[in-house]
Design a protein around this motif. Structure first.
Motif, PDB file in Angstrom:
ATOM      1  N   PHE A 112       1.256  -1.552   9.738  1.00  0.00           N
ATOM      2  CA  PHE A 112       0.051  -1.784  10.538  1.00  0.00           C
ATOM      3  C   PHE A 112       0.058  -3.162  11.184  1.00  0.00           C
ATOM      4  O   PHE A 112      -0.991  -3.709  11.501  1.00  0.00           O
ATOM      5  N   TYR A 150       0.856  -1.180   0.000  1.00  0.00           N
ATOM      6  CA  TYR A 150       0.000   0.000   0.000  1.00  0.00           C
ATOM      7  C   TYR A 150       0.893   1.230   0.000  1.00  0.00           C
ATOM      8  O   TYR A 150       2.129   1.127  -0.016  1.00  0.00           O
ATOM      9  N   LEU A 178      -9.700  -0.789   8.520  1.00  0.00           N
ATOM     10  CA  LEU A 178      -9.401  -2.171   8.145  1.00  0.00           C
ATOM     11  C   LEU A 178      -9.058  -3.031   9.345  1.00  0.00           C
ATOM     12  O   LEU A 178      -8.954  -4.254   9.218  1.00  0.00           O
ATOM     13  N   ALA A 231      -5.390  -4.932   8.059  1.00  0.00           N
ATOM     14  CA  ALA A 231      -4.871  -3.921   7.135  1.00  0.00           C
ATOM     15  C   ALA A 231      -3.736  -4.440   6.272  1.00  0.00           C
ATOM     16  O   ALA A 231      -3.598  -4.054   5.110  1.00  0.00           O
ATOM     17  N   ARG A 240     -10.392  -3.971   0.624  1.00  0.00           N
ATOM     18  CA  ARG A 240     -10.291  -2.671   1.305  1.00  0.00           C
ATOM     19  C   ARG A 240     -11.432  -1.757   0.864  1.00  0.00           C
ATOM     20  O   ARG A 240     -12.031  -1.036   1.681  1.00  0.00           O
ATOM     21  N   ASN A 279      -8.403   4.042  11.166  1.00  0.00           N
ATOM     22  CA  ASN A 279      -8.127   2.800  10.453  1.00  0.00           C
ATOM     23  C   ASN A 279      -9.404   1.976  10.340  1.00  0.00           C
ATOM     24  O   ASN A 279      -9.921   1.464  11.323  1.00  0.00           O
TER      25      ASN A 279
END
Length: 481
Positions: A170, A160, A183, A187, A195, A181
């Motif tokens: 993360f 990412y 996710l 993540a 996502r 956040n």
């Protein structure tokens, strides 16, 4: 080695470089000039600058060190007097290494059949001609990738951030209070499509019609925010002069060279638009005086931060109600740097801004369509004013996130690189062109996926049905016997 603070200026005949290197011996300073490249070394400092054109050391050049102030002043003669060196104030661009051109001749020798019969025996005349023709044209023959081969993945982690260059940031998200956040602990392992699903569901869950109606009814509050003008848009764009703090921040940026593909470059401009939108929202609602909530606001409004979901996005379906799946179709990229100009509807840039609008209407304190539209116009004007104004906005955005104990991570995976890329990788004419297109965009309320028009009509109907004065209220009271 330490990169010292420095600044550059010029006149018709010379380039002047002022370098802050205190407590050094002038006799130990080493200076080397090679065409457009200047190298300076004196322990513990090292500086290498790549100028836009060539300079020379001659009898008009000089190097003067002032031990009292700690400044070394270099005066280098322009090879061609009168030539203007652009962008001497963009320190990151000067620090970038010189571009490496491709070799003009092929580096692989193609042997004839007489030299290597075993190699050419299996090649037909057509194949041999294609190879020889490709070699004569710098090996640029057309290539197509097979669609049948699956993507090889050697790790559960999914990249990412800027150019998908990061992972691992993360891993311990469960022990940090990262409220933006969306996710969770997944993540690091969710695919881009997963996502996006999480992001859309979260936006729908946070949508509050009553909050939107209340802000729509409060005209005075919104009018005050909309009447404000950003300081960066008040002065002429040619008057941008970076402060000492901004120059110091530029010198602390990572030393990287980016080689994005045309499609990746295209996507970076789209992601830049969402960053400027989030910055514009915070600047308007705080009157350019960031608060402790500013880092949360910016991160919450940026899909690339809160859901690690940058553009491009798929066009939404024209339907009312829930929008969980309306962006999950595969994205068909536009031609590089086209920005959807000649494509069908909805416009690619409108599609890029739809998630920003949705988040501006679902998360922060002020939730107004007019405010979101004002932020779009601010972002457009930042772009129209060019590289320096955009860089100043990104540096301010970076400073806000750097000051937060949790959200600084988004500066690491996005803004550090963006601040570097905008100086040496982005094109000013493209930024201006992009800004002009954005300034004329029309974002439809129906594309957001919520019943905004119905809610606004309900507020207007309620206002019209209210009594206009106390007298009207008195007249409606029942008579006392």
């Amino acid at each position: 080695m330490i990169t010292p603070r420095f600044s550059c200026s010029q006149n018709d005949r010379s380039v002047i470089v002022s370098v802050y290197c205190p407590a050094v011996r002038a006799s130990e300073i080493e200076i080397h000039v090679d065409h457009a490249l200047l190298s300076l070394h004196v322990a513990p400092y090292f500086l290498r600058l790549n100028f836009p054109a060539s300079v020379v050391e001659d009898n008009r050049s000089s190097a003067v060190y002032d031990p009292a102030s700690g400044y070394l002043t270099l005066t280098l003669t322009k090879l061609n007097p009168g030539v203007v060196f652009p962008d001497l104030d963009l320190l990151g661009k000067l620090l970038a290494p010189p571009a490496q051109g491709r070799p003009r001749n092929p580096t692989i020798e193609v042997l004839g059949s007489g030299d290597n019969p075993g190699y050419t025996a299996d090649l037909g005349a057509t194949e041999r001609n294609e190879i020889l023709e490709a070699a004569a044209n710098e090996w640029t023959f057309p290539q197509t990738a097979s669609d049948t081969l699956p993507v090889l993945e050697t790790s559960l982690r999914k990249p990412y951030g800027f150019l998908n260059a990061y992972s691992g940031y993360f891993l311990h998200v469960g022990t940090t209070e990262n409220e933006v956040n969306e996710l969770g602990a997944d993540a690091e392992t969710l695919s881009p499509s997963e996502r996006r699903i999480r992001r859309l569901r979260h936006e729908d869950s946070k949508w509050n019609p009553e909050h939107y109606m209340a802000d729509y009814a409060d005209n005075e509050q919104m009018e005050e925010l909309l009447a404000w003008t950003h300081p960066h848009l008040e002065s002429p764009s040619t008057s941008v002069v970076f402060t000492e703090a901004e120059n110091a921040a530029m010198l602390r940026l990572p030393r990287k060279e980016y080689l994005p593909s045309p499609q990746e470059t295209h996507d970076l401009y789209l992601a830049l638009l969402t960053l400027l939108f989030a910055y514009a929202y915070d600047a308007r609602t705080t009157l350019h005086d960031p608060t402790p909530e500013s880092a949360w606001t910016i991160a919450a409004l940026t899909p690339a931060f809160s859901a690690l979901d940058p553009p491009p996005y798929s066009p939404p379906h024209k339907r009312r109600g829930a929008t969980v799946a309306h962006e999950l179709e595969p994205v068909q990229p536009e031609p590089a740097l086209d920005f959807g100009f000649d494509s069908g509807t909805p416009h690619e840039l409108a599609t890029t801004l739809i998630p920003s609008y949705r988040r501006a209407l679902a998360f922060p304190l002020y939730r107004s369509w007019a405010l979101a539209d004002g932020c779009r116009m601010d972002a457009a004007y930042f772009l129209i004013r060019g590289t320096r104004t955009v860089l100043r906005c990104l540096l301010e955005l970076r400073a806000i996130l750097e000051g937060h104990e949790v959200y600084y991570v988004y500066s690491r995976i996005w803004l550090d690189d963006f601040c570097r890329w905008i100086q040496a990788g982005a094109r000013e004419d493209t930024l201006i062109r992009l800004g002009k297109i954005v300034s004329h965009l029309g974002i439809s309320k129906d594309s957001i996926g919520w019943d905004l028009v119905v809610l606004e009509h309900a507020v207007q109907t309620t206002k019209e049905s209210k009594p206009d004065s106390d007298d009207d209220v008195e007249s409606e009271k029942p008579a006392l016997l």
